[in-house]
Design an enzyme around this catalytic site. Structure first.
Site, PDB file in Angstrom:
ATOM      1  N   GLU A   1       0.877  -1.163   0.000  1.00  0.00           N
ATOM      2  CA  GLU A   1       0.000   0.000   0.000  1.00  0.00           C
ATOM      3  C   GLU A   1       0.918   1.218   0.000  1.00  0.00           C
ATOM      4  O   GLU A   1       1.836   1.296   0.833  1.00  0.00           O
ATOM      5  CB  GLU A   1      -0.896   0.004   1.243  1.00  0.00           C
ATOM      6  CG  GLU A   1      -1.884   1.146   1.166  1.00  0.00           C
ATOM      7  CD  GLU A   1      -2.815   1.253   2.368  1.00  0.00           C
ATOM      8  OE1 GLU A   1      -2.750   0.410   3.275  1.00  0.00           O
ATOM      9  OE2 GLU A   1      -3.598   2.221   2.359  1.00  0.00           O
TER      10      GLU A   1
ATOM     11  N   ARG B   1       5.751 -13.167   9.391  1.00  0.00           N
ATOM     12  CA  ARG B   1       6.357 -11.879   9.084  1.00  0.00           C
ATOM     13  C   ARG B   1       7.700 -11.743   9.801  1.00  0.00           C
ATOM     14  O   ARG B   1       7.972 -12.449  10.766  1.00  0.00           O
ATOM     15  CB  ARG B   1       5.407 -10.722   9.413  1.00  0.00           C
ATOM     16  CG  ARG B   1       5.076 -10.558  10.876  1.00  0.00           C
ATOM     17  CD  ARG B   1       3.966  -9.532  11.068  1.00  0.00           C
ATOM     18  NE  ARG B   1       4.423  -8.169  10.834  1.00  0.00           N
ATOM     19  CZ  ARG B   1       3.870  -7.342   9.951  1.00  0.00           C
ATOM     20  NH1 ARG B   1       2.863  -7.715   9.203  1.00  0.00           N
ATOM     21  NH2 ARG B   1       4.314  -6.128   9.826  1.00  0.00           N
TER      22      ARG B   1
ATOM     23  N   LYS C   1       4.666   0.711   9.252  1.00  0.00           N
ATOM     24  CA  LYS C   1       4.746   1.977   8.524  1.00  0.00           C
ATOM     25  C   LYS C   1       4.144   3.116   9.334  1.00  0.00           C
ATOM     26  O   LYS C   1       4.625   4.238   9.288  1.00  0.00           O
ATOM     27  CB  LYS C   1       4.029   1.855   7.176  1.00  0.00           C
ATOM     28  CG  LYS C   1       4.892   1.182   6.132  1.00  0.00           C
ATOM     29  CD  LYS C   1       4.198   1.154   4.787  1.00  0.00           C
ATOM     30  CE  LYS C   1       3.119   0.108   4.779  1.00  0.00           C
ATOM     31  NZ  LYS C   1       2.524  -0.099   3.466  1.00  0.00           N
TER      32      LYS C   1
HETATM   33  P1  ATP Z   1       2.884  -2.228   7.813  1.00  0.00           P
HETATM   34  O1  ATP Z   1       2.307  -2.990   8.959  1.00  0.00           O
HETATM   35  O2  ATP Z   1       4.295  -1.827   8.005  1.00  0.00           O
HETATM   36  O3  ATP Z   1       2.027  -1.107   7.337  1.00  0.00           O
HETATM   37  P2  ATP Z   1       1.728  -3.736   5.774  1.00  0.00           P
HETATM   38  O4  ATP Z   1       1.660  -5.200   5.782  1.00  0.00           O
HETATM   39  O5  ATP Z   1       0.508  -2.982   6.069  1.00  0.00           O
HETATM   40  O6  ATP Z   1       2.936  -3.289   6.657  1.00  0.00           O
HETATM   41  P3  ATP Z   1       1.805  -3.484   2.968  1.00  0.00           P
HETATM   42  O7  ATP Z   1       2.199  -2.317   2.170  1.00  0.00           O
HETATM   43  O8  ATP Z   1       0.403  -3.897   2.964  1.00  0.00           O
HETATM   44  O9  ATP Z   1       2.295  -3.176   4.422  1.00  0.00           O
HETATM   45  O10 ATP Z   1       2.758  -4.715   2.678  1.00  0.00           O
HETATM   46  C1  ATP Z   1       3.097  -5.182   1.406  1.00  0.00           C
HETATM   47  C2  ATP Z   1       3.559  -6.603   1.528  1.00  0.00           C
HETATM   48  O11 ATP Z   1       4.657  -6.700   2.416  1.00  0.00           O
HETATM   49  C3  ATP Z   1       2.464  -7.474   2.088  1.00  0.00           C
HETATM   50  O12 ATP Z   1       2.358  -8.628   1.299  1.00  0.00           O
HETATM   51  C4  ATP Z   1       2.908  -7.784   3.479  1.00  0.00           C
HETATM   52  O13 ATP Z   1       2.489  -9.042   3.878  1.00  0.00           O
HETATM   53  C5  ATP Z   1       4.430  -7.707   3.364  1.00  0.00           C
HETATM   54  N1  ATP Z   1       5.000  -7.336   4.648  1.00  0.00           N
HETATM   55  C6  ATP Z   1       4.776  -6.214   5.362  1.00  0.00           C
HETATM   56  N2  ATP Z   1       5.441  -6.239   6.531  1.00  0.00           N
HETATM   57  C7  ATP Z   1       6.130  -7.405   6.557  1.00  0.00           C
HETATM   58  C8  ATP Z   1       7.013  -8.032   7.506  1.00  0.00           C
HETATM   59  N3  ATP Z   1       7.327  -7.452   8.661  1.00  0.00           N
HETATM   60  N4  ATP Z   1       7.521  -9.240   7.182  1.00  0.00           N
HETATM   61  C9  ATP Z   1       7.233  -9.818   6.020  1.00  0.00           C
HETATM   62  N5  ATP Z   1       6.413  -9.304   5.095  1.00  0.00           N
HETATM   63  C10 ATP Z   1       5.856  -8.107   5.351  1.00  0.00           C
HETATM   64 MG    MG Z   2      -1.191  -3.238   4.782  1.00  0.00          MG
END
Ligand code: ATP
Ligand code: MG
Length: 554
Positions: free
Chosen positions: A34, A260, A270
């Site tokens: 995102e 994760r 984020k």
């Molecule tokens: P955040 O919690 O930091 O906002 P998010 O999962 O909301 O992270 P996205 O932009 O939706 O952020 O993530 C894009 C991809 O990265 C998704 O497929 C998510 O599963 C993966 N991802 C995000 N954080 C991690 C992590 N700590 N370890 C592994 N994969 C991750």
């Molecule tokens: Mg997300």
């Protein structure tokens, strides 16, 4: 371990089976961020996994922006994310994809569900809806709006799209089962009203699909075969499958979950990283202390080292916490092998070599790297006055101190052996200089009188050098789990995570250093030129040894 004998992680095994059995014709994965912040080290794990699997099995990997929530998204993030993925060494298949490019199709599918009696417009307020949802133990209750007819719902949904209702007045929900054991299946929201301008679609829409309604269908549109996400989405999988079953989608993607990445002494959210930026705790998303790809890059970490780290931690079906020392190890290991060597004195102390001719300067040869001959050798000017580090001189010291001591010898790295005669002091009694002598014939050789120096110190010529600022970074957080439980992660910020040293003296060639190229400043650590400062500034990428290890001469 070479590529062939490397054990496959559980996702690779599964994909291998799917390809061998003909279940899947060609692998298609995606990385779906995102655009509401910069990418962090957790995203690097997901990038390495998705792009890595596509490479391994001759498949394709899309970069798709999951841009269904315009309030928090921005073009700046879209640009930064693309730059970060490329920097890590990956290229997505074809054009960048956007969830927002599918809004018309998703809207049509929402109408399809309504027409089939599988979705309805619900006017419950957010508070009421929460009450109706039930709990993990108690079933929910049906919404009083649940029995609206498809015709009524289509008309109401059209009004939602036309902007006739205020934000929050109503939502479109799937009609599944309010008593379902999985709360995600209790008539989840498909569309909500957001009177927001979208960075891609402008003001074309005032209703936006939820993540759950959008994600699986986006995968289906793109022909994704293996939709890989983190464990917290495991409970959403039944809903993902429900949509795929109830809609005339062009392909049947499957969702798989992995653990994760969590790193100690680090936050990987984020939202929290944005808070650090917005509240000025750090110097932007690419502050060298940030666990963002952009921060690592500015700090001198290499893409190879980050990819190596992602390989080291592996992929499992369980969440865990990885020690940040593993990441640091991967960086050190890479830089030790590949960073050119240079000398820099952080706290200069002038040494006058009284037996060296005042008008002479000679050029001494030094290797670019002790083992890697690809790195160009350097030429170091050497003259009567040089700088050494204040910490490398003492008037007297015990045997453990193998540096310069009055009446004792030390070798200057890449240069002569010298012997100290006199400490020069100011009125306050502080040492402000040293008088010493070179021992003749000691370039690359031991002294002929057999009084061998005990140690080696680094130095910089006092006439020809370059002066700059050095920033020393420590971990941004003092505690292993800054955001555990209901702790406020800001309370764990390390107040000493940045120390600025001005007036460091570096060997003359460092004036040509380019940002992101890390050097080993011999005996001091790895450093790279800062990309943000107009003046010459070096960031410490990482120290030579972890804090557990003791330097040999201390
Ligand atoms: P955040 O919690 O930091 O906002 P998010 O999962 O909301 O992270 P996205 O932009 O939706 O952020 O993530 C894009 C991809 O990265 C998704 O497929 C998510 O599963 C993966 N991802 C995000 N954080 C991690 C992590 N700590 N370890 C592994 N994969 C991750
Ligand atoms: Mg997300």
């Amino acid at each position: 371990m070479n590529e062939e004998t490397k054990p496959l992680n559980f996702l690779a095994q599964l994909i291998k089976q799917d390809l061998e059995s003909g279940q899947t014709r060609g692998l298609v994965t995606r990385f779906p961020p995102e655009p509401n912040g910069y990418l962090h080290i957790g995203h690097a794990k997901s990038i390495c996994l998705n792009f890595g699997l596509a490479e391994e099995f001759g498949g394709r990997c899309n970069l798709r922006f999951d841009d269904t929530n315009p309030a928090k998204e921005d073009q700046e993030y879209i640009d930064a994310i693309q730059a970060d993925v490329r920097w890590l060494g990956y290229q997505w298949d074809g054009e960048v994809k956007y969830a927002s490019a599918y809004f018309e199709q998703l809207h049509a599918w929402a109408q399809h569900l309504i027409a089939q009696g599988h979705a309805y417009v619900c006017d419950l307020s957010a508070d009421e809806a929460r009450e109706y949802r039930g709990t993990l133990k108690a079933p929910g209750k049906n919404s009083p709006y649940r029995e609206r007819t498809p015709e009524q719902n289509l008309a109401l949904f059209a009004k939602m799209r036309a902007g006739e209702f205020d934000e929050g007045a109503c939502v479109l929900r799937a009609k599944i089962d309010m008593a379902h054991g999985n709360i995600n299946m209790r008539d989840p929201i498909l569309y909500r009203i957001r009177k927001q301008t979208h960075h891609q679609t402008g003001d074309a829409w005032c209703i936006y699909p939820t993540y759950d309604f959008a994600h699986g269908q986006e995968d289906a549109i793109e022909g994704i075969t293996h939709s890989i996400c983190t464990l917290e989405f495991a409970d959403h999988r039944p809903l993902y499958e429900w949509f795929i079953q109830h809609l005339p989608v062009p392909s049947q993607p499957k969702q798989y979950e992995f653990g994760r990445l969590n790193l100690n002494y680090t936050v990987t959210s984020k939202r929290k990283l944005k808070q650090l930026v917005d509240e000025g705790h750090v110097d932007g998303w690419n502050d060298p202390r940030m666990p963002t790809i952009a921060g690592f890059r500015r700090r001198g970490y290499t893409p190879q080292a980050i990819r190596k780290f992602c390989q080291m931690i592996g992929v499992t079906k369980a969440d865990g916490v990885v020690d940040v020392a593993m990441l640091e190890h991967a960086i050190r290991d890479d830089l030790d092998k590949n960073a050119p060597r240079a000398m820099c004195v952080l706290h200069p102390l002038k040494v006058a070599l009284t037996n060296y001719p005042a008008t002479q300067t000679e050029l001494l040869n030094a290797a670019g790297h002790p083992h890697n001959e690809q790195l160009a050798p350097r030429q170091l000017p050497f003259s009567r006055e040089i700088f050494i580090d204040q910490e490398d001189f003492r008037e007297e010291a015990n045997k453990k101190y193998k540096r310069l001591v009055l009446g004792k010898r030390v070798r200057l790295r890449n240069a002569y052996v010298i012997e100290a005669d006199k400490a020069l002091k100011n009125a306050a009694g502080e040492i402000i200089g040293v008088e010493a002598r070179i021992i003749e014939g000691t370039l690359g050789k031991d002294p002929s009188d057999d009084i061998k120096p005990k140690g080696v110190i680094h130095w910089v010529d006092a006439q020809q050098n370059i002066e700059f600022e050095v920033r020393l970074y420590e971990r941004l957080f003092n505690y292993p789990s800054p955001d555990a439980g209901d702790k406020n992660f800001l309370d764990s910020i390390n107040p000493d995570s940045l120390a600025v040293i001005t007036g460091a003296k570096g060997e003359i060639g460092l004036g040509q250093a380019v940002p992101e190229q890390a050097y080993q400043f011999e005996r001091e650590g790895y450093f790279c030129r800062d990309s943000k400062s107009a003046a010459l500034v070096f960031n410490r990428t990482i120290s030579l040894r972890d804090s557990m290890g003791k330097a040999a001469d201390e």
